[in-house]
Design a protein around this motif. Structure first.
Motif, PDB file in Angstrom:
ATOM      1  N   GLY A  29      -6.053   2.706   2.843  1.00  0.00           N
ATOM      2  CA  GLY A  29      -5.064   1.797   3.728  1.00  0.00           C
ATOM      3  C   GLY A  29      -5.144   2.735   5.078  1.00  0.00           C
ATOM      4  N   GLY A  30      -4.910   4.120   4.026  1.00  0.00           N
ATOM      5  CA  GLY A  30      -4.272   4.419   5.556  1.00  0.00           C
ATOM      6  C   GLY A  30      -3.533   4.988   6.304  1.00  0.00           C
ATOM      7  N   VAL A  31      -2.703   5.559   7.004  1.00  0.00           N
ATOM      8  CA  VAL A  31      -1.228   5.061   7.570  1.00  0.00           C
ATOM      9  C   VAL A  31      -0.480   4.032   7.255  1.00  0.00           C
ATOM     10  CG1 VAL A  31       0.591   6.409   8.996  1.00  0.00           C
ATOM     11  CG2 VAL A  31      -1.784   7.280   8.339  1.00  0.00           C
ATOM     12  N   ALA A  88      -0.240   3.579   4.419  1.00  0.00           N
ATOM     13  CA  ALA A  88       1.207   4.005   2.859  1.00  0.00           C
ATOM     14  C   ALA A  88       2.389   3.412   3.873  1.00  0.00           C
ATOM     15  CB  ALA A  88       0.933   5.979   4.172  1.00  0.00           C
ATOM     16  N   VAL A  89       2.399   3.493   5.175  1.00  0.00           N
ATOM     17  CA  VAL A  89       3.583   2.222   5.462  1.00  0.00           C
ATOM     18  C   VAL A  89       3.987   1.127   4.549  1.00  0.00           C
ATOM     19  CG1 VAL A  89       4.859   1.199   7.120  1.00  0.00           C
ATOM     20  CG2 VAL A  89       3.343   3.726   7.811  1.00  0.00           C
ATOM     21  N   LEU A  90       2.879   0.395   4.392  1.00  0.00           N
ATOM     22  CA  LEU A  90       3.539  -0.929   4.094  1.00  0.00           C
ATOM     23  C   LEU A  90       3.575  -0.371   2.675  1.00  0.00           C
ATOM     24  CD1 LEU A  90       2.681  -3.873   3.607  1.00  0.00           C
ATOM     25  CD2 LEU A  90       0.564  -3.714   3.669  1.00  0.00           C
ATOM     26  N   LEU A  91       3.163   0.279   1.648  1.00  0.00           N
ATOM     27  CA  LEU A  91       3.291   0.926   0.215  1.00  0.00           C
ATOM     28  C   LEU A  91       5.064   1.234   0.010  1.00  0.00           C
ATOM     29  CD1 LEU A  91       2.841   1.056  -2.609  1.00  0.00           C
ATOM     30  CD2 LEU A  91       2.535   4.077  -1.473  1.00  0.00           C
ATOM     31  N   LEU A  92       5.152   2.308   1.355  1.00  0.00           N
ATOM     32  CA  LEU A  92       6.870   2.289   0.845  1.00  0.00           C
ATOM     33  C   LEU A  92       7.728   0.844   2.036  1.00  0.00           C
ATOM     34  CD1 LEU A  92       7.404   5.158   1.233  1.00  0.00           C
ATOM     35  CD2 LEU A  92       8.162   4.898   3.665  1.00  0.00           C
ATOM     36  N   VAL A  93       7.195  -0.284   2.175  1.00  0.00           N
ATOM     37  CA  VAL A  93       7.663  -1.184   2.388  1.00  0.00           C
ATOM     38  C   VAL A  93       8.203  -1.814   1.017  1.00  0.00           C
ATOM     39  CG1 VAL A  93       7.813  -3.424   3.522  1.00  0.00           C
ATOM     40  CG2 VAL A  93       7.401  -1.038   5.189  1.00  0.00           C
ATOM     41  N   VAL A  94       6.864  -2.221   0.663  1.00  0.00           N
ATOM     42  CA  VAL A  94       7.021  -2.667  -0.495  1.00  0.00           C
ATOM     43  C   VAL A  94       8.071  -2.398  -1.436  1.00  0.00           C
ATOM     44  CG1 VAL A  94       5.558  -3.622  -2.235  1.00  0.00           C
ATOM     45  CG2 VAL A  94       4.619  -3.686   0.107  1.00  0.00           C
ATOM     46  N   TRP A  97       4.259  -9.352  -7.781  1.00  0.00           N
ATOM     47  CA  TRP A  97       4.219  -9.362  -5.427  1.00  0.00           C
ATOM     48  C   TRP A  97       4.730  -8.791  -5.489  1.00  0.00           C
ATOM     49  CZ3 TRP A  97       9.029 -13.133  -6.073  1.00  0.00           C
ATOM     50  CH2 TRP A  97       8.330 -13.862  -6.461  1.00  0.00           C
ATOM     51  N   ALA A  98       5.317  -7.354  -6.329  1.00  0.00           N
ATOM     52  CA  ALA A  98       5.231  -5.845  -5.200  1.00  0.00           C
ATOM     53  C   ALA A  98       3.803  -5.267  -6.168  1.00  0.00           C
ATOM     54  CB  ALA A  98       6.467  -5.014  -5.831  1.00  0.00           C
ATOM     55  N   ALA A  99       3.717  -5.279  -7.219  1.00  0.00           N
ATOM     56  CA  ALA A  99       2.361  -4.724  -7.864  1.00  0.00           C
ATOM     57  C   ALA A  99       1.098  -4.625  -6.485  1.00  0.00           C
ATOM     58  CB  ALA A  99       2.181  -4.702  -8.715  1.00  0.00           C
ATOM     59  N   HIS A 100       1.102  -6.196  -6.765  1.00  0.00           N
ATOM     60  CA  HIS A 100      -0.067  -6.712  -5.805  1.00  0.00           C
ATOM     61  C   HIS A 100      -0.309  -6.357  -4.176  1.00  0.00           C
ATOM     62  CE1 HIS A 100      -2.799  -9.226  -8.719  1.00  0.00           C
ATOM     63  NE2 HIS A 100      -1.155 -10.390  -9.368  1.00  0.00           N
ATOM     64  N   ALA A 101       0.876  -6.412  -3.743  1.00  0.00           N
ATOM     65  CA  ALA A 101       1.219  -6.561  -2.030  1.00  0.00           C
ATOM     66  C   ALA A 101       0.822  -4.235  -2.470  1.00  0.00           C
ATOM     67  CB  ALA A 101       2.043  -6.431  -1.480  1.00  0.00           C
ATOM     68  N   ALA A 102       1.797  -3.616  -3.248  1.00  0.00           N
ATOM     69  CA  ALA A 102       1.080  -2.663  -3.380  1.00  0.00           C
ATOM     70  C   ALA A 102      -0.414  -2.112  -3.935  1.00  0.00           C
ATOM     71  CB  ALA A 102       1.978  -1.741  -4.304  1.00  0.00           C
ATOM     72  N   ARG A 103      -0.956  -2.280  -4.204  1.00  0.00           N
ATOM     73  CA  ARG A 103      -2.326  -2.238  -4.805  1.00  0.00           C
ATOM     74  C   ARG A 103      -3.465  -2.087  -3.279  1.00  0.00           C
ATOM     75  NH1 ARG A 103      -2.462  -3.339  -9.974  1.00  0.00           N
ATOM     76  NH2 ARG A 103      -0.991  -1.237 -10.574  1.00  0.00           N
ATOM     77  N   PRO A 149      -8.336  -1.180   3.631  1.00  0.00           N
ATOM     78  CA  PRO A 149      -7.609  -0.864   5.254  1.00  0.00           C
ATOM     79  C   PRO A 149      -7.279  -2.554   5.755  1.00  0.00           C
ATOM     80  CG  PRO A 149     -10.057  -0.872   5.179  1.00  0.00           C
ATOM     81  CD  PRO A 149      -9.857  -0.647   3.804  1.00  0.00           C
ATOM     82  N   ALA A 150      -6.256  -1.926   7.265  1.00  0.00           N
ATOM     83  CA  ALA A 150      -5.610  -3.494   7.251  1.00  0.00           C
ATOM     84  C   ALA A 150      -5.295  -4.570   6.027  1.00  0.00           C
ATOM     85  CB  ALA A 150      -6.749  -4.292   7.869  1.00  0.00           C
TER      86      ALA A 150
END
Lengths: 367, 257
Positions: B135-137, B140-146, B210-216, B222-223
């Motif tokens: 997912g690029g940067v 990565a930010v989204l992963l952090l948020v999750v 929910w977190a696992a799916h979002a993180a994956r 991307p996007a």
């Protein structure tokens, strides 16, 4: 150290106080509080900084901590709740400090109802709990600064205040060390300092000197008396040390099983006890017989027996003691040791509760 | 605003005491690496099972370990408030005008910050052993948020639980009851498609899932924000509800003591 006063006197605009008094008078008559007017009258008016009326509290398992206590503390006064562990003193202070709620009754601190205006009460009080309450992983100064921030004081004022308190309490060299390394006395001084950061009108001290050696204890009180002389701070303390209440407090309320059994200045309380205390140490098997014999003697009052210790009260102890011992000796009862004491708060306690201070209330209360 | 000011002041205290415990810092940083290596080796062949969807296992595991670390780290957050409670610190705080919500918020933010650091560690190590950030940067930010949202929710729940039970033994027992089942009832370590039907059904109500799916999603394409929203929003809702629960627990604590 600058010339600025350490602790400016607590502000007390007269107008506000008068208004408050009117409100109080009205409410009191509305709710029929006039019947227990003695609390109010003792103070003369409603200027009391702490006003407690008929507080009751029962813990979940049915233990009664407070069984209807009432008292009033005047501005600038040091007021002690004296009693053994489990008497309900700490519960009373926890209610006044907004940490827990009473089941019934009401209390006002610095003019605010502790149940309905908890926020205003908190801003006006400092609370030093029985447990230390300092953050061990922070330095003394950091503890003080965080406390100031939680009272929403401006930053520069906090730093200034922290330095003052460090100096006042002689924490000097230790101020920037982690408090986990502090001695018990140092930690207790820091606790008190934290209760004073925001210059409260009322300071609650719950067993402030428990676990301190006599030297630290008197040092702490010396500092507090100096502070009181400067600021007119009101102190409400709980203690199970009779000497502490006697020496530090202007007035004392003796608490036993959630009730106040006696209240007054230490001198007043002691004056209620006429004559000297005589304490006799007996052979256990003979003790009940000795009690009956002593109780029958003329001029002997308030005879109590606890285990092998017999206590009684006589007009002139030094004159009466030989007669007592002689009477017992004739009956073949031995006295292992004997003592005569001038009235102390210990005697007051015994007089009002029917048991000696150290034996205390049987059950401990609260978590 | 008092709430935020108080939370900020308290957060400072928590972070300061954290970094003052060097052993703690090292353990917190090493632990994610250990998970990654152990699970990566142990379950390597999972990726070979027919029906497994998720590419290489390390690629699959990276977001899973992030999510698991977040849960495990945050679930223990209540220990901090328990220590405060035992030492009388909590009572002292509660007699100040400091916002109750602020006190909880500071603990919750502290957990979220710690988890954020751990997430970075996990990602860096995973990248070194062959995973990649699909997912690029932005991902990565989204992963952090999750990870931080998940941590916030469980930290709040943990703090609330502590205030209700007020005993270390009880707290630990309840914790152990929940953490592993919550992990296994989710797509954290195992592809959803390989789960039995009833587990898949139960997992739908599990914030960890929910977190696992979002993180994956965040690490695989991307996007990912759009597709991740159906997981992200309930996760945020969970954090809010847990926060409200913890604040409510304060009033229970006040009545009970």
């Amino acid at each position: 150290m600058g010339a600025a006063p350490f602790f400016p006197p607590a502000p007390g605009p007269r107008g506000e106080r008068h208004r408050r008094r009117e409100i109080w008078t009205r409410r009191r008559s509305d709710r029929g509080y006039a019947a227990r007017g003695e609390v109010m009258n003792a103070m003369g008016d409603a200027d009391a900084v702490v006003l407690v009326e008929e507080l009751r509290k029962r813990y979940p398992r049915g233990v009664i901590a407070l069984d209807g206590i009432s008292f009033a503390v005047a501005p600038g006064e040091t007021f002690a709740l004296l009693g053994p562990n489990g008497a309900g003193k700490s519960t009373a202070v926890r209610i006044l400090a907004t940490l827990t709620r009473a089941d019934a009754g009401r209390a006002r601190v610095a003019g605010h109802d502790v149940a309905r205006e908890a926020g205003r009460v908190r801003a006006a009080i400092g609370y030093v709990a029985q447990a230390t309450g300092t953050d061990k992983e922070a330095t003394g100064r950091e503890n003080l600064v965080l406390q100031g921030r939680l009272y929403h004081m401006p930053g520069p004022r906090i730093r200034e205040r922290a330095s003052q308190l460090i100096q006042w309490l002689d924490l000097g060299g230790a101020a920037d060390r982690l408090t986990r390394g502090y001695s018990g006395g140092m930690r207790r001084r820091l606790d008190v300092a934290m209760g004073l950061v925001h210059e409260p009108r009322v300071l609650f001290l719950d067993e402030p000197t428990t676990g301190l050696d006599p030297e630290s204890r008197s040092a702490l009180w010396r500092d507090l008396q100096r502070l009181k002389a400067r600021t007119g701070l009101t102190i409400l303390l709980t203690t199970h040390y009779l000497e502490e209440a006697d020496e530090a407090a202007d007035r004392v309320a003796i608490v036993d099983h959630g009730r106040i059994v006696a209240m007054g200045t230490p001198a007043e309380l002691k004056a209620q006890i006429r004559g000297d205390a005589v304490v006799l140490d007996l052979v256990p098997a003979q003790a009940p017989g000795a009690r009956d014999l002593v109780a029958a003697l003329p001029g002997v009052r308030d005879v109590t027996l606890e285990g092998r210790t017999l206590r009684c009260r006589v007009a002139e102890g030094a004159r009466m003691l030989p007669q007592l011992i002689t009477a017992l000796d004739r009956a073949g009862l031995s006295v292992l040791s004997a003592a005569v004491r001038r009235p102390s708060l210990d005697d007051v306690y015994l007089h009002h509760t029917g048991h000696a201070f150290l034996s205390g209330a049987p059950e401990a209360v609260g978590p | 605003m008092n709430l935020l000011g108080d939370a900020y002041a308290m957060l400072g205290r928590h972070l300061r005491s954290s970094v003052r415990m060097p052993v703690w810092v090292v353990v917190e940083l090493i632990q994610p690496a250990i998970w990654l290596v152990l699970y990566g080796q142990l379950f390597r062949s999972v990726a070979l099972i027919p029906g497994f969807t998720g590419g290489s296992y390390i690629q699959f595991l990276m977001p899973g370990i992030v999510v698991m670390d977040s849960l495990f780290g945050a679930a223990w957050a209540g220990m901090g408030i328990l220590t405060d409670l035992d030492r009388g610190v909590l009572d002292r705080l509660l007699t100040t005008p400091a916002s109750r919500t602020g006190i909880i918020l500071a603990r919750v933010l502290h957990s979220a910050v710690v988890v954020a650091v751990q997430t970075v560690v996990v990602v860096v190590i995973a990248l070194m052993v062959g995973a990649r950030l699909g997912g690029g940067v932005e991902g990565a930010v989204l992963l952090l948020v999750v990870a931080m949202l998940e941590a916030a929710g469980f930290a709040a729940a943990s703090n609330g639980l502590t205030l209700l039970v007020r005993r270390e033994e009880t707290f630990i027992a309840v914790l152990n009851l929940f953490t592993l089942p919550l992990t296994f009832l989710s797509a954290t370590l195992m592809s959803q498609s390989l789960m039995p039907g009833w587990m898949r059904a139960a997992a739908r109500f599990n914030p960890v899932n929910w977190a696992a799916h979002a993180a994956r999603l965040a690490t695989s394409r991307p996007a990912a924000l759009g597709p991740a929203l159906p997981y992200l929003l309930p996760l945020a809702g969970f954090a809010l509800v847990a926060g409200a629960f913890a604040t409510w627990a304060f009033s229970v604590y006040r009545r009970a003591t």
